[in-house]
Every structure is written in structure tokens, then in C-alpha cells.
Write a protein that holds these residues in place. Structure first.
Motif, short mmCIF file in Angstrom:
data_model
loop_
_atom_site.label_atom_id
_atom_site.label_comp_id
_atom_site.label_asym_id
_atom_site.label_seq_id
_atom_site.Cartn_x
_atom_site.Cartn_y
_atom_site.Cartn_z
N TRP B 3 19.08 61.74 -31.03
CA TRP B 3 20.43 61.17 -30.88
C TRP B 3 20.58 60.38 -29.58
N GLN B 4 19.88 60.84 -28.53
CA GLN B 4 20.01 60.13 -27.25
C GLN B 4 19.40 58.73 -27.31
N MET B 10 25.68 53.42 -28.73
CA MET B 10 26.93 54.04 -28.25
C MET B 10 27.65 53.10 -27.29
N LYS B 52 32.48 58.61 -33.59
CA LYS B 52 31.23 59.39 -33.43
C LYS B 52 30.37 58.79 -32.31
N ALA B 56 29.41 60.90 -29.03
CA ALA B 56 28.01 61.04 -28.62
C ALA B 56 27.83 60.56 -27.17
N TYR B 57 28.51 59.47 -26.85
CA TYR B 57 28.37 58.93 -25.49
C TYR B 57 28.98 59.90 -24.47
N LEU B 98 22.92 57.61 -36.17
CA LEU B 98 23.39 58.44 -35.06
C LEU B 98 24.05 59.71 -35.58
N LEU B 102 23.01 63.50 -34.74
CA LEU B 102 23.94 64.45 -34.13
C LEU B 102 23.97 65.75 -34.92
N LYS B 105 20.93 67.67 -34.14
CA LYS B 105 21.07 68.32 -32.82
C LYS B 105 21.92 69.59 -32.93
#
Lengths: 562, 424
Positions: B3-4, B10, B52, B56-57, B98, B102, B105
Motif C-alpha cells: 500500500w505504501q 495518494m 481512501k 491511506a496518506y 490501493l 489496504l 494490510k
């Protein structure tokens, strides 16, 4: 900052528990917008303490009274695709997300007006109005943007202004929740009647409401507005089509719809282009007007496809863009849309257009005037196709943007173009070629009330050098030393700057009749407790920021930290 | 990619909100312009794809943590990909990927949705997503006398999938599809009790390991048969075999077809003749997993660089999946070849179709939201004057039936197999 339990409960009582949130996960999706990085060095601006989803003006009114009681700042927005609409001065603030207020209340065919709620998008109104032969002006920022946000709250400029005028001049009346919580109906001829008459005798309430650049949330919440509509000459419905397997972005109209014709003349240089534009706009024959370099190009799916196309056509492009290359100067081409109700009207307008083009040495090149290119240009220029932030991640509609005389705008446009070229040559912005000076000119009401000039710079906010250049560029365009000899307050892309960062009024108020004092008086009168967020309007008092002589330097990167 | 790795995306989400709508060029009716069920139902911006990206950011910057609200937002989403398609009309970013990462994760961190834990527990014990007994898997096919790969072999494997195998209401459709193949003389067999889940839905819930496990199992199973083709009437399974296995580097060495592909082939070869008139006005609902999510996976490895000053491009050029490569014309060709039938498109179709509501684990964890979403689609079908809504996926059919039951909508809900059966 978290609201106290008492504050939260008081706000909750206005909309109900389902329609208020203070969860950090939710709140942090209301403070990340393009443009933020430019101002705050971060994608995040101030996180609101709570967001409310009201459905009725009464709920907003009651919540605003709570804000007054507890000194909570508030701001409302519709789509939120505008950094000004989500910027907040501090975290003891709430936002009203108006997406539940989404009705087209009325389209009054006879009187050519529509009454809408805040979450009605421009494209939705265009679709509904077209069924009745009516049209609302295009909006530059995209099809999800709200009619009320455009007409009543923000500033902007776009391609149909030549016909439909600027945003602010189309407001007939509004239902307005003042910063005190009172509900005011501006534009009603008598108690209980329609929102129809723009202004009565005395001060212009419509002018107070938004003025030229909009109060950007600094004056309360517009919950309903009556806006002007204009003739639509095209079909009641239309279809964009693509071939199976093609990306959706390839979809386009088969041809320019009946009722409209599109022409793309090309001139020898920017000077002639602007002069011809002036005559074309003054002739009162156009429905829309804009530069051709974007509109007539085939749509590509993404940057890689764009780049592949650029490489494939590099030779002709270099020649076409650079007037010195002797080819088709796309950069000096303009899209002209005419609408007509009869063959005679069309014939007259076309004849007029061709004559003006001829006077300024215009040529109608086949590649820019083939049916599919014209259909693309029509769709791009008449509807709300949106801002393309894909290429670099961000853009600066630099803009001198004053309403001004054609001569002044022409001069400013040429000056801006030269400045921008320096940054492009340094690799800081997207550049289409050494000769490309993309100046888009947005005349209002056939130039009867002036026009706005704009030269777009596309930069990468996450590239430190590009970001730094963008800030320097804007600073130059702001012209702190008055070298441009302009009249009018500069603004970024038709919006005021984030006031605590760029100090627009502090710098320009004293130069222009101390207009900022009037703004502050109006703000004080409407908002005695200063609860309507003013980050994009006028501060209650100017901060003591660093100066260079008289010029207050920008203060980038000051969003409140968690 | 983790995800990163989507940090660029993002940062570049502009909050244009295009992810909430179908692309404007294809808007035809102002009552049916929305594209994302999640934000349409739950209203807060977080529920959109843009939200989202924002979440995430913020997570990346340690401004927020994964909590119950985060999970609620992330999982009240069908993963239908409408946002992804609309976003990519203007942007070069990957909302759906993404969201997928997520979810992975969350599972890796032990942040689980209780209803999904039950489903996954069942999967691990019984190899299906329906919380049913493995020993009952082949019951849907009893009495058809079809070949069973556990004892013999055939050219074509008919993979029913979990929903068809255990949802008794839908058994006639699964059997009907198989019967059509048998009647056309296709050498087809089933795995019977040995058929297992494809792993696709588990992957969508974030259980990436389950996908790998089942992919390896299936590939091994296919290898041991002499079958050349796998046909499935389930769009979820189709996308899993066709797209997800390829995505994780486990592309099976077998031709993967949805049953609509095979039926169209049989019709073209004259082995299936649609002669009987079916005088009904129907519309077709594109299952997300056959349509936009059925587009083949595109592998890419490379780097970003800049041209023309600041334009961001890729080396090698990156082909984004924008939905155009999904299966759209095949089912329509079949429907249009039925005599006497009146076909009408809905306002939102193909790449920008509204979801049935079942996907992404929503039907398991949030059945009311699944039904709400499905009811919206039924309303759209009615708005274009259709007497029946036809789909090509058991999850769509199940959810439409449930939605119709809850709302009292009388529109007929059909699978394309049933429509073809009527024409024979």
C-alpha cells in the motif's frame, strides 16, 4: 482540536447523530485537495473538528447559531474540488458538506432561469436545461463542481463567458444563511415570492454576497440560488461514443450538433490572435471562445499515450507550435463556437466570423477544422470537461485575471507569457515547445464588460524545484513592484489566495481605493462574531508578516499542525 | 506492490470527485449519474475512492490509525472498480489497487471484520465461501450424469464456483448452463466434490494468502487433468482465474472462459440454435468481474521519469487497466441473437455499470447495503422499461433477487443461461 462534549452535542442536535462526525479517519478526508501543497508544504490543510451533512437550511441556521454561541468557525462546500472551499483558519472549525442538498428545484423556461440547491453540479443542470432549450455557462474546474459554488461563492473564468457572462453576473437571487444564523432571501420582490429579481434600489446585496471574486465561504452559506440560463441551440440529449476496446476518454460526439458551428482560425502570431479575438468577441456572434491547442487534439488515455503521440508527431508539432517554423501555429489558433436558430442567422454569423479572421490574416487549416476535431473542440469548450491535472500533478492558472480593457489584457497576456516562458525553459513547468505561448483569453459578454486573461503553468508540486519555481512564478505575476502597470487585483486562477499565506488584500487594498476596508466592514456587519471562516476572504486584522519594503511576503507552509 | 508504494497516487488524488460519478461524457440521465455505491449510500467523502487515498496518506503520515471507523469505510465497498474507471479517464493513478492493498494490510495487521472472519474460517475448513460442508459441493449436479474429473477426464472443466454450488435457488441455473454444453455435444466434466473455491473473493477481503493457496491448488488440479479449457458461469471465478492468478504470477496453463464466451462460440458454430421467440424486453447488467474487472492483468515494472519539463511518464510505458478490455459485447451478442427479444441498455453500462451490490464481501458483512445497491440497479432497469434484468453471475442474481424481495420490485431477474434456455 476536539470539540467539547457540550459543543458537539449542540451541533449534533441540529442535524441528528447520523449526519455529524468528528472521527479523525473521516475528518482527514476533508483537508486534502490539489493546490494545498503549494500553500502549506503539505497535502493536508487544517483538519476540521467536525463535518456536518445538513439537509435543510434550517439545520444549517441552527448549527451556525451554535457556532456563534461557542465561537466555532464554519465553512460550507458542495463538491469540495477547490482548495479554498476546504481551507480553515484553525481546527476549532466545522465544515458543512452540502451533498444532501441536491435538488434542481425549478427550471423556469419562460423566464430562463433555474433554482438549484448547492450540490447540483453544473453538468447536471446543463443536461436538464438542454431538455428545455436552455444552457448554463460552462465551469472551468469540471463537471462535478456545483452551480452555486461557481455562481455565488468563487471566482473563475471559462470559455462560454463571452455569451453567458461571468459567474457572478448570473445570480438572480439566493437563500442565504448569514453568519449570524439568520436566513435571508435576496432577490425576492416581496415576502414569500420567488428568487427572481437580482437587485432592488440601494446597495447591491448581490454585490455584497460575492462581489467580483466571491466571499469563498466568508459570508455564510448559500442554500438555494436562482441563476440565469441562456439559449441552447443543440439537441435535448447527446451521446459520446467510442469503439469497443477503446478507453472511455476516446468517446466523443460524432459531429458538432445541429444548431451550432465551430471554426478554428489560425493567426500568424499571438499579437494578431489577440487582436482578432477582440474583434470576434465584440461582433456578438459567439457562444464560446477559447484557445485551440487543447480542445482540438485527439483525447489520449494517459500521459504515456500523450507522450507517445507527441514523439510520433514531434516534427510537425515543433513546426506547428512555433510560428517561426512556418507551419500551422496551433498556439495561435482559437476555437469559435456560434449558435443559430435559423439558416439565415448561421449564414450571417459565419460570414462575419470569416471576414474578421481574414482581416487578421487568419487561415482555416484542414487538420484543425475537420469534423471530428471540431466536435472534440465543441464538447471541450461548451461543457465541463474538467481541469487536466494529470500531466504534472498540479497547475497554476497564473492569471492577471482583472476585468479589464482588451488593450490592457493583451499587454498583460504578452508579459505573462514571456515570464512563463522563462520558467518553462528552465524545465520547471510543462512545456509544449519553445514557441508555445498558451494564453487563454476569456472575454465577458462579447467584451462589453472586459475580459480575463490566463496563462496556465503546469508544475509538479512534489518536485521541490518545480514547486519552488511555481511560487516564484506566482510572485512575479503578482507584480509586487507594479511594473505591469495593471489595474485590478491579481488572483490565482480566479480565486483569491489563501489569505493567511499570500496576503492579497494587505498588498493590494491600499493600491486600489482601500477596497479591503470595505470588505472588512461588510464582513464585520454580516459576521459580528467572526465565525464564518475567512481564510479565503478577509482577515479580521492583518498579521505582522515579513515584508520586502511595502510588500508583504507570502508565508508558505503554515497549516496548523495536529 | 504494497500500500505504501501508492504514495505517488495518494499525493496526486486531486479531490475532483470524478470517482463518485460515471464519466460525464457517458451521463445520459440525471437520475442515474452516480458510479460509486459506497459514497452514494454513506455520504462521507471517506467512502469514495478519493477518500481512501486520503485515509491511506494520513495513515502513512501517522495522522490516523486503523480503527473500527477505518475498517467500516474500507469494507463498506464492493470493490467493483467503478471509481477506478472514472478516475482514470483523467488521471494516471490506481484507486482500486490501493484499496486492495489496504485490505491486505488490515488482514496482515489482524484488523479484521468479524463477518468476514466467519467466512474465511469456513473457507479454510471447507474450501468454500458459503459456510457450507465440502461434502455437499457436488450436489447441485446430481442426476445430470455428467463426467466427474475425480474418476474420468474431459476436454472442458465446468467450474460452478461456491455460490452456484451451495445456493439451492440457483442450482437450476448452474445445471442449465452445463446442460446447454452437454446438449451441444461438448466433452465437459465437473470436479464435483473436489471442486474448491477459486480464492478470488477471499483476496478481495484482503486474505492474499488464500488466493495464492487456491491458485496453486487449482493449477495443480488442472495439470492432472487433460482438460484444455475451463468454463465457468460465475463472473467472480472468471476474473479470479483470468486476472488475479495472472496478477500474482500464477497464470494457469489452460484456456479460461466465461460461459458466455463458450455459448457465443457454440452459437457461431451452429451447435446451439436459438430458434424460439422470447418476446420480452430485457436489459443486461454487466457483472463487474466480467466487465471492467475482467480485463486482463497488465504486468508492468519500470520507473517514472519526466519529459517536456514536468510531464510524468513511465519507462517502459505503462498501460493502465481502464476497463475497456472487459467482456461486454459477448453477452450482448448472445442476447441480441435471441428471436423476438427486445434489448435495451441501461443508462450506466459496460465499463461504467452500477454494481449489483454483492461484491467485495459486502453481501456477507453488510447485507442491507448490498440490497440497497441492488435495488438501485433494479430501479434503473425499470426506468429504461425493461421487464427483466439479465446478468451473467450468480452473485448478481442472488443479490438482485434479495433486493427485489426487500423492495417489492416485480422485475424478473434472469441469468443469461436462463434466457438462452428459453430460446431453445
Amino acid at each position: 482540536m476536539k470539540l467539547s462534549n457540550e459543543e458537539y452535542k449542540a451541533l449534533e442536535a441540529t442535524v441528528g447523530p447520523e449526519y455529524i462526525s468528528q472521527e479523525p479517519v473521516i475528518m482527514d478526508t476533508y483537508n486534502q485537495v490539489w493546490g494545498n501543497k503549494f500553500f502549506f508544504d503539505e497535502k493536508h490543510s487544517v483538519r476540521p473538528a467536525a463535518v456536518l451533512l445538513p439537509a435543510r437550511p434550517k439545520e444549517i441556521s441552527e448549527a451556525v447559531r451554535v457556532c456563534n454561541r461557542y465561537r466555532i468557525l464554519f465553512k460550507a462546500f458542495s463538491s469540495g474540488f477547490e482548495y479554498l472551499s476546504l481551507s480553515l483558519m484553525n481546527s476549532k472549525s466545522i465544515l458543512f458538506d452540502l451533498r444532501r442538498m441536491n435538488r434542481i428545484v425549478e427550471i423556469d423556461e419562460k423566464n430562463m432561469r433555474a433554482v438549484v440547491e448547492p450540490y447540483v453540479s453544473v453538468y447536471r443542470l446543463q443536461m436538464e436545461a438542454a431538455k428545455k432549450g436552455l444552457f448554463t455557462g460552462r465551469i472551468g474546474v469540471g463537471y462535478s463542481a456545483g452551480v452555486i459554488a461557481a455562481e455565488c461563492c468563487h471566482h473563475g473564468c471559462q470559455h462560454t463567458m463571452v455569451f453567458t457572462s461571468g459567474y457572478g453576473r448570473n445570480v438572480l437571487g439566493v437563500e442565504w444563511v448569514l453568519p449570524t444564523g439568520e436566513i435571508l432571501n435576496v432577490g425576492t420582490g416581496e415576502a414569500g415570492s420567488d428568487l427572481f429579481s437580482a437587485d432592488g434600489p440601494g446597495f447591491s446585496l448581490r454585490g455584497v454576497l460575492r462581489g467580483r471574486t466571491g466571499a469563498n465561504g466568508g459570508h455564510g452559506v448559500i442554500t438555494k440560488a436562482s441563476v440565469k440560463l441562456y439559449p441552447w441551440y443543440g439537441p435535448k440529449q447527446w451521446d459520446h461514443k467510442k469503439q469497443p476496446g477503446e478507453a472511455l476518454s476516446k468517446g466523443q460526439l460524432e459531429s458538432v450538433p445541429d444548431g451550432y458551428k465551430v471554426f478554428v482560425p489560425t493567426f500568424q502570431n499571438l499579437d494578431d490572435t489577440l487582436s482578432a479575438s477582440e474583434d470576434l468577441c465584440r461582433a456578438e456572434i459567439l457562444c464560446a471562445f477559447g484557445i485551440a491547442i487543447v480542445g482540438t487534439n485527439p483525447y489520449s488515455e494517459g500521459n504515456d499515450e500523450d507522450w507517445a503521440m507527441m514523439q510520433k508527431t514531434a516534427e510537425t508539432r515543433a513546426r506547428d507550435i512555433d510560428p517561426a517554423g512556418g507551419g500551422v501555429s496551433i498556439a495561435n489558433s482559437v476555437v469559435c463556437v456560434i449558435g443559430y436558430q435559423s439558416p439565415g442567422e448561421m449564414e450571417y454569423k459565419e460570414k462575419c466570423l470569416r471576414k474578421i479572421a481574414e482581416q487578421w490574416g487568419g487561415t482555416f487549416y484542414d487538420n484543425l477544422n475537420e469534423p471530428r476535431a471540431l466536435a472534440r473542440a465543441f464538447a471541450d469548450i461548451m461543457w465541463s470537461s474538467g481541469v487536466n491535472l494529470r500531466a504534472t500533478g498540479d497547475f497554476l492558472p497564473s492569471s492577471s485575471s482583472p476585468d479589464g480593457s482588451p488593450e490592457m489584457l493583451k499587454r498583460l497576456a504578452l508579459q505573462e507569457a514571456e515570464i512563463k516562458r522563462r520558467y518553462e525553459q528552465a524545465g520547471a513547468f510543462l512545456t509544449l515547445g519553445s514557441g508555445a505561448r498558451m494564453v487563454s483569453w476569456r472575454p465577458e459578454e462579447h467584451l462589453s464588460i472586459g475580459a480575463q486573461g490566463i496563462s496556465t503553468a503546469q508544475y509538479d508540486p512534489y518536485d521541490p524545484a518545480s514547486l519552488q519555481a511555481a511560487r516564484k512564478f506566482i510572485n512575479e505575476i503578482f507584480d509586487p513592484r507594479g511594473q505591469f502597470n495593471r489595474y485590478g487585483v491579481p488572483s490565482r486562477g480566479g480565486c483569491l489566495q489563501i489569505e493567511p499565506v499570500t496576503h492579497v488584500h494587505q498588498n493590494w487594498g491600499p493600491r486600489y481605493d482601500n477596497y479591503d476596508m470595505w470588505l472588512r466592514k461588510i464582513k464585520k456587519m454580516l459576521d459580528p462574531n467572526t465565525v464564518a471562516d475567512w481564510t479565503a476572504y478577509i482577515p479580521p486584522e492583518y498579521p505582522d508578516s515579513p515584508k520586502d519594503g511595502d510588500y508583504v511576503l507570502p508565508s508558505y507552509g503554515k497549516a496548523e499542525q495536529l | 506492490m504494497a500500500w505504501q508504494d501508492y504514495t505517488h497516487d495518494m499525493q496526486r488524488c486531486t479531490r475532483c470527485s470524478y470517482c463518485k460519478w460515471i464519466p460525464y461524457r457517458y451521463m445520459r440521465d440525471t437520475g442515474f449519474m452516480e458510479g460509486c455505491p459506497s459514497v452514494s449510500r454513506y455520504l462521507w467523502h471517506a467512502y469514495s475512492a478519493s477518500g481512501k487515498f486520503n485515509m491511506a496518506y494520513s495513515l502513512l503520515q501517522k495522522r490516523i490509525e486503523i480503527d473500527d471507523i477505518f475498517l467500516d469505510v474500507l469494507y463498506k465497498c464492493q470493490m467493483d472498480g467503478s471509481c477506478d474507471i472514472s478516475c482514470k479517464v483523467q488521471q494516471d493513478i490506481e484507486p482500486l489497487q490501493l484499496m486492495q492493498e489496504l485490505r491486505i494490510k488490515c488482514v496482515e495487521d489482524g484488523q479484521l471484520v468479524p463477518a468476514h472472519m466467519i467466512v474465511i474460517d469456513g473457507l479454510r475448513k471447507e474450501d468454500n465461501m458459503m459456510q457450507s460442508k465440502k461434502q455437499d459441493r457436488g450436489r447441485w449436479v446430481e442426476g445430470l450424469g455428467v463426467k466427474d474429473f475425480t474418476s474420468t477426464t474431459a476436454e472442458v472443466i465446468y467450474h460452478a464456483g461456491c455460490r452456484y454450488s451451495f445456493d439451492r435457488d440457483l442450482w437450476p441455473v448452474a445445471r442449465g448452463g452445463l446442460q446447454l454444453l452437454l446438449d451441444a455435444g461438448v466433452d465437459v466434466g465437473v470436479m464435483g466434490v473436489e471442486e474448491t473455491c477459486c480464492g478470488g473473493r477471499a483476496y478481495e477481503l484482503g486474505y492474499a494468502g488464500e488466493l495464492t493457496k487456491y491458485a496453486e491448488h487449482q493449477i495443480e488440479t488442472f495439470r492432472t487433468t487433460s482438460a484444455r479449457t475451463l468454463v465457468t458461469p460465475c463472473s467472480d471465478c472468471y476474473a479470479c482465474f483470468k486476472v488475479l492468478y495472472d496478477k500474482i504470477g500464477k497464470k494457469p496453463d489452460i484456456e479460461v472462459l466465461h460461459i458466455t464466451h463458450y455459448l457465443e462460440r457454440l452459437i457461431k458454430e451452429g451447435k446451439l440454435r436459438l430458434k424460439k421467440k422470447v418476446p420480452i424486453k430485457v436489459t443486461y447488467h454487466d457483472p463487474c468481474h466480467l466487465g471492467r474487472l475482467g480485463e486482463p492483468w497488465v504486468h508492468w515494472q519500470g520507473k517514472e521519469y519526466k519529459v517536456m519539463g514536468q510531464m510524468i511518464v513511465h519507462d517502459p510505458p505503462k498501460k493502465f487497466r481502464r476497463g475497456a478490455g472487459g467482456v461486454y459485447e459477448t453477452p450482448r451478442n448472445i442476447i441480441k441473437s435471441i428471436p423476438g427479444l427486445d434489448f435495451v441498455e441501461m443508462y450506466r453500462s459496460k465499463e461504467y455499470a452500477w454494481c449489483c451490490g454483492a461484491g467485495g464481501g459486502v453481501i456477507d458483512a453488510y447485507p442491507d447495503y448490498a440490497a440497497w445497491t441492488g435495488a438501485g440497479r433494479l430501479k434503473e432497469a425499470e426506468a429504461v422499461g425493461a421487464e427483466a434484468i439479465v446478468s451473467a453471475c450468480p452473485w448478481c442474481k442472488r443479490n438482485f433477487l434479495d433486493a427485489a424481495g426487500e423492495t417489492g420490485n416485480k422485475i424478473e431477474v434472469l441469468d443469461i443461461i436462463e434466457l438462452v434456455q428459453r430460446a431453445i
